[in-house]
Design a protein around this motif. Sequence first.
Motif, mmCIF file in Angstrom:
data_model
loop_
_atom_site.group_PDB
_atom_site.id
_atom_site.type_symbol
_atom_site.label_atom_id
_atom_site.label_comp_id
_atom_site.label_asym_id
_atom_site.label_seq_id
_atom_site.Cartn_x
_atom_site.Cartn_y
_atom_site.Cartn_z
ATOM 1 N N GLU A 8 -18.094 -2.373 -27.010
ATOM 2 C CA GLU A 8 -18.148 -3.319 -25.891
ATOM 3 C C GLU A 8 -17.607 -2.732 -24.583
ATOM 4 O O GLU A 8 -18.133 -3.014 -23.496
ATOM 5 C CB GLU A 8 -17.356 -4.585 -26.250
ATOM 6 N N SER A 9 -16.578 -1.916 -24.636
ATOM 7 C CA SER A 9 -15.967 -1.401 -23.402
ATOM 8 C C SER A 9 -16.882 -0.446 -22.637
ATOM 9 O O SER A 9 -16.729 -0.271 -21.423
ATOM 10 C CB SER A 9 -14.645 -0.698 -23.725
ATOM 11 N N ASN A 10 -17.792 0.216 -23.334
ATOM 12 C CA ASN A 10 -18.813 1.047 -22.673
ATOM 13 C C ASN A 10 -18.195 2.066 -21.720
ATOM 14 O O ASN A 10 -18.571 2.172 -20.556
ATOM 15 C CB ASN A 10 -19.814 0.149 -21.922
ATOM 16 N N LEU A 11 -17.227 2.840 -22.230
ATOM 17 C CA LEU A 11 -16.584 3.834 -21.367
ATOM 18 C C LEU A 11 -15.997 4.965 -22.220
ATOM 19 O O LEU A 11 -15.258 4.714 -23.172
ATOM 20 C CB LEU A 11 -15.473 3.195 -20.539
ATOM 21 N N THR A 12 -16.323 6.188 -21.844
ATOM 22 C CA THR A 12 -15.843 7.368 -22.562
ATOM 23 C C THR A 12 -15.442 8.431 -21.553
ATOM 24 O O THR A 12 -16.106 8.595 -20.527
ATOM 25 C CB THR A 12 -16.949 7.942 -23.481
ATOM 26 N N ARG A 13 -14.346 9.133 -21.828
ATOM 27 C CA ARG A 13 -13.996 10.279 -21.001
ATOM 28 C C ARG A 13 -15.048 11.379 -21.225
ATOM 29 O O ARG A 13 -15.424 11.665 -22.359
ATOM 30 C CB ARG A 13 -12.603 10.806 -21.377
ATOM 31 N N ARG A 14 -15.472 11.998 -20.138
ATOM 32 C CA ARG A 14 -16.525 13.008 -20.257
ATOM 33 C C ARG A 14 -16.089 14.156 -21.164
ATOM 34 O O ARG A 14 -16.880 14.680 -21.948
ATOM 35 C CB ARG A 14 -16.908 13.534 -18.870
ATOM 36 N N THR A 15 -14.833 14.535 -21.074
ATOM 37 C CA THR A 15 -14.349 15.612 -21.945
ATOM 38 C C THR A 15 -14.435 15.221 -23.416
ATOM 39 O O THR A 15 -14.683 16.068 -24.278
ATOM 40 C CB THR A 15 -12.906 16.021 -21.572
ATOM 41 N N ASP A 16 -14.300 13.921 -23.703
ATOM 42 C CA ASP A 16 -14.362 13.464 -25.090
ATOM 43 C C ASP A 16 -15.799 13.350 -25.594
ATOM 44 O O ASP A 16 -16.058 13.515 -26.792
ATOM 45 C CB ASP A 16 -13.623 12.140 -25.245
ATOM 46 N N PHE A 17 -16.730 13.069 -24.688
ATOM 47 C CA PHE A 17 -18.153 13.136 -25.042
ATOM 48 C C PHE A 17 -18.454 14.568 -25.511
ATOM 49 O O PHE A 17 -19.070 14.797 -26.558
ATOM 50 C CB PHE A 17 -18.984 12.769 -23.818
ATOM 51 N N ALA A 18 -18.011 15.548 -24.727
ATOM 52 C CA ALA A 18 -18.218 16.949 -25.085
ATOM 53 C C ALA A 18 -17.522 17.291 -26.402
ATOM 54 O O ALA A 18 -18.063 18.031 -27.232
ATOM 55 C CB ALA A 18 -17.707 17.850 -23.963
#
Length: 239
Positions: free
Chosen positions: A193-203
């Motif tokens: 639901e929050s729809n938010l991720t740190r870009r470094t964590d996506f990587a």
Amino acid sequence: MELIPQTGAGKKVCIVGASGKLGRYMVKHALDRGYEVVGVCREKSVHKLADYAGRITVHGAFTNDREVIARAVDGCDAVLTVLVPWGVHDYASGTAKAVMDFAKPGARLVYSCGWHITRDGRDRYKRGIKAAVAFARFMKITRLVDIADQYRATDMIFASDTRWTVVRGSDLEEGPSQGLPVWSRHVGDPVLESNLTRRTDFALFMVAAVEDDSLVREAPAINGRLTPSALAHQGEAAA
């Protein structure tokens, strides 16, 4: 300092789209884990990888250049690919096809895209995401973006018998790592639901997927581990 497991020691990974923001984070995480790294990016963007000079091999070319992809993925145990819907010349689908055609048999193929990609049609999208997709479709008239080509690329991947994972990212922000994101199979699940991720964590998720066989032929939608929805629905996450 936290000890980073050297899961990539003795292994080689190719990062297609290495010069972008997500790509550069993937390069860092892969090097931190001991991988030998080969990068592919547009010639004019090679300078963005200057911080890694002498530590990685870089091929400067468009990522749908089949000859370059063939050289870059040669001998690689995994290929991490940023699927971007640029232009109107089948850029994303051409990149995906080149990777699948030339990666060695059994290589782990991990692709990045957004939540708008659906594998089985069971994702539930809010108005904001629907509006963003509609705008992206409209942008095709500028000849800068062709989001339909990203759908073609992922449909091709889903139908393949390769050891693929398609990581579907939420909205992104910069900031220190919060750890490996949580994931679920369908957008609309409460944990996302929050729809938010740190870009470094996506990587980080992309690189970690190389060694995670439970993600083979999965299309995880990810969300930051410390977001309110992730914390409230910890038991409902798939990871």
